[in-house]
Design a protein around this motif. Sequence first.
Motif, PDB file in Angstrom:
ATOM      1  N   TYR A 232       0.679  -1.295  -0.118  1.00 56.54           N
ATOM      2  CA  TYR A 232       0.088  -0.097   0.050  1.00 56.54           C
ATOM      3  C   TYR A 232       0.950   1.246   0.253  1.00 56.54           C
ATOM      4  O   TYR A 232       1.982   1.389   0.602  1.00 56.54           O
ATOM      5  CB  TYR A 232      -0.789   0.084   1.094  1.00 56.54           C
ATOM      6  N   HIS A 233       0.466   2.010  -0.750  1.00 55.41           N
ATOM      7  CA  HIS A 233       1.356   3.630  -0.924  1.00 55.41           C
ATOM      8  C   HIS A 233       1.083   4.365   0.297  1.00 55.41           C
ATOM      9  O   HIS A 233      -0.159   4.415   0.644  1.00 55.41           O
ATOM     10  CB  HIS A 233       0.905   3.958  -2.293  1.00 55.41           C
ATOM     11  N   GLN A 234       1.952   4.953   0.722  1.00 49.26           N
ATOM     12  CA  GLN A 234       2.002   5.900   1.828  1.00 49.26           C
ATOM     13  C   GLN A 234       2.615   7.194   1.447  1.00 49.26           C
ATOM     14  O   GLN A 234       1.939   8.389   1.859  1.00 49.26           O
ATOM     15  CB  GLN A 234       2.619   5.455   3.382  1.00 49.26           C
ATOM     16  N   SER A 235       3.667   7.184   0.859  1.00 46.69           N
ATOM     17  CA  SER A 235       4.445   8.544   0.422  1.00 46.69           C
ATOM     18  C   SER A 235       5.178   8.324  -0.574  1.00 46.69           C
ATOM     19  O   SER A 235       5.720   6.881  -0.844  1.00 46.69           O
ATOM     20  CB  SER A 235       4.888   9.331   1.757  1.00 46.69           C
ATOM     21  N   ASP A 236       5.547   9.326  -1.616  1.00 47.54           N
ATOM     22  CA  ASP A 236       6.246   8.969  -2.534  1.00 47.54           C
ATOM     23  C   ASP A 236       7.244  10.316  -2.818  1.00 47.54           C
ATOM     24  O   ASP A 236       6.643  11.191  -2.602  1.00 47.54           O
ATOM     25  CB  ASP A 236       5.783   8.253  -3.737  1.00 47.54           C
ATOM     26  N   VAL A 237       8.393  10.205  -3.585  1.00 50.03           N
ATOM     27  CA  VAL A 237       9.032  11.488  -4.049  1.00 50.03           C
ATOM     28  C   VAL A 237       8.156  12.396  -4.835  1.00 50.03           C
ATOM     29  O   VAL A 237       8.683  13.674  -5.184  1.00 50.03           O
ATOM     30  CB  VAL A 237      10.236  11.104  -4.489  1.00 50.03           C
ATOM     31  N   GLY A 238       6.960  12.070  -5.507  1.00 51.63           N
ATOM     32  CA  GLY A 238       6.277  12.890  -6.509  1.00 51.63           C
ATOM     33  C   GLY A 238       5.661  13.723  -5.388  1.00 51.63           C
ATOM     34  O   GLY A 238       5.067  14.694  -6.288  1.00 51.63           O
ATOM     35  N   GLU A 239       5.512  13.443  -4.448  1.00 53.17           N
ATOM     36  CA  GLU A 239       4.901  14.773  -3.485  1.00 53.17           C
ATOM     37  C   GLU A 239       5.567  16.033  -3.472  1.00 53.17           C
ATOM     38  O   GLU A 239       5.025  17.061  -3.431  1.00 53.17           O
ATOM     39  CB  GLU A 239       4.774  14.160  -1.996  1.00 53.17           C
ATOM     40  N   TYR A 240       6.857  15.926  -3.776  1.00 50.27           N
ATOM     41  CA  TYR A 240       7.493  17.225  -3.811  1.00 50.27           C
ATOM     42  C   TYR A 240       6.949  18.189  -5.002  1.00 50.27           C
ATOM     43  O   TYR A 240       7.356  19.380  -4.789  1.00 50.27           O
ATOM     44  CB  TYR A 240       9.069  17.130  -4.159  1.00 50.27           C
ATOM     45  N   LEU A 241       6.417  17.586  -5.980  1.00 51.84           N
ATOM     46  CA  LEU A 241       5.724  18.388  -6.773  1.00 51.84           C
ATOM     47  C   LEU A 241       4.300  18.499  -6.807  1.00 51.84           C
ATOM     48  O   LEU A 241       3.662  19.573  -7.143  1.00 51.84           O
ATOM     49  CB  LEU A 241       5.796  17.472  -8.444  1.00 51.84           C
ATOM     50  N   ARG A 242       3.765  17.467  -6.321  1.00 47.92           N
ATOM     51  CA  ARG A 242       2.106  17.527  -6.291  1.00 47.92           C
ATOM     52  C   ARG A 242       1.620  18.142  -4.802  1.00 47.92           C
ATOM     53  O   ARG A 242       0.835  18.962  -4.950  1.00 47.92           O
ATOM     54  CB  ARG A 242       1.561  16.011  -6.035  1.00 47.92           C
ATOM     55  N   ASN A 243       2.396  18.232  -3.975  1.00 44.66           N
ATOM     56  CA  ASN A 243       2.119  18.800  -2.719  1.00 44.66           C
ATOM     57  C   ASN A 243       3.182  19.806  -2.211  1.00 44.66           C
ATOM     58  O   ASN A 243       3.721  19.974  -1.242  1.00 44.66           O
ATOM     59  CB  ASN A 243       1.877  18.028  -1.403  1.00 44.66           C
TER      60      ASN A 243
END
Length: 248
Positions: A232-243
């Motif tokens: 299950y996904h919790q966090s990823d490096v794509g959050e630096y752009l999405r959030n």
Amino acid sequence: VGNHRMDRWCRVGWEEDGSERSDPFRPSVGNREVDRTHRSEVRFDAESKGRRKEKDRSERGSWRRTCAMRPLTEEETKAVFEKLHKFVGKNLKALVDRKDEPHCLRLQKNRVFYVRDSLMRRATNVSRDKLVALGVCLGKFTHSGKFRLTVSCLDTIAQYATHKVWVKPSSEMGFLYGNHVTKVGLGRITENTTQNQGVVIFSMADIPLGFGVAAKSTQDCRKLDPGGIVAYHQSDVGEYLRNEEEIG
């Protein structure tokens, strides 16, 4: 009555005996003005101002307690260690008691930072309202008091992770958009991984992409359907752009 006298009559008002009255709309009894409403309004304003000052003082004190950098309490330390232990296991001791340089945990604006002792001592020279961050942010405490890891801790926990999941290149982008890891995108998984175990997600080139929770054990993954969820996904490096705004 002349214009000047009429103007003063309209602005000031007059008593029955011909003397001026300061407020033409305030009732009077003889030469004595009735000031009960005015006194009650003044008293009410004073009480409101006192309550407002007390509230502002309380809010400033709360803000200072929230913004001030400080060590974690026993309960806060327990919550952070329990969350970290889920991903690093027995390596938690190595994470805290580092041999190269001593590190410590500090709380700043509800965020927990993993910082070198030398850097922490320098940060005490910065005023509390100017200090934004220091060291590595491991996570933050929510309004309900629960600790949540953030993507900024990825590089730290990836060094000490005991259980890992590698995804195929074709599934990397899907995970970086916040999707779970499925069997069709699974490259490898650490042996003896149990269900609900915290795992760090890597690319096949050993680049950490994020972290999550194992949906199935290693044994169950072998007989899982291609569309079944592995982690299950919790966090990823794509959050630096999405959030970007929230992380910043």
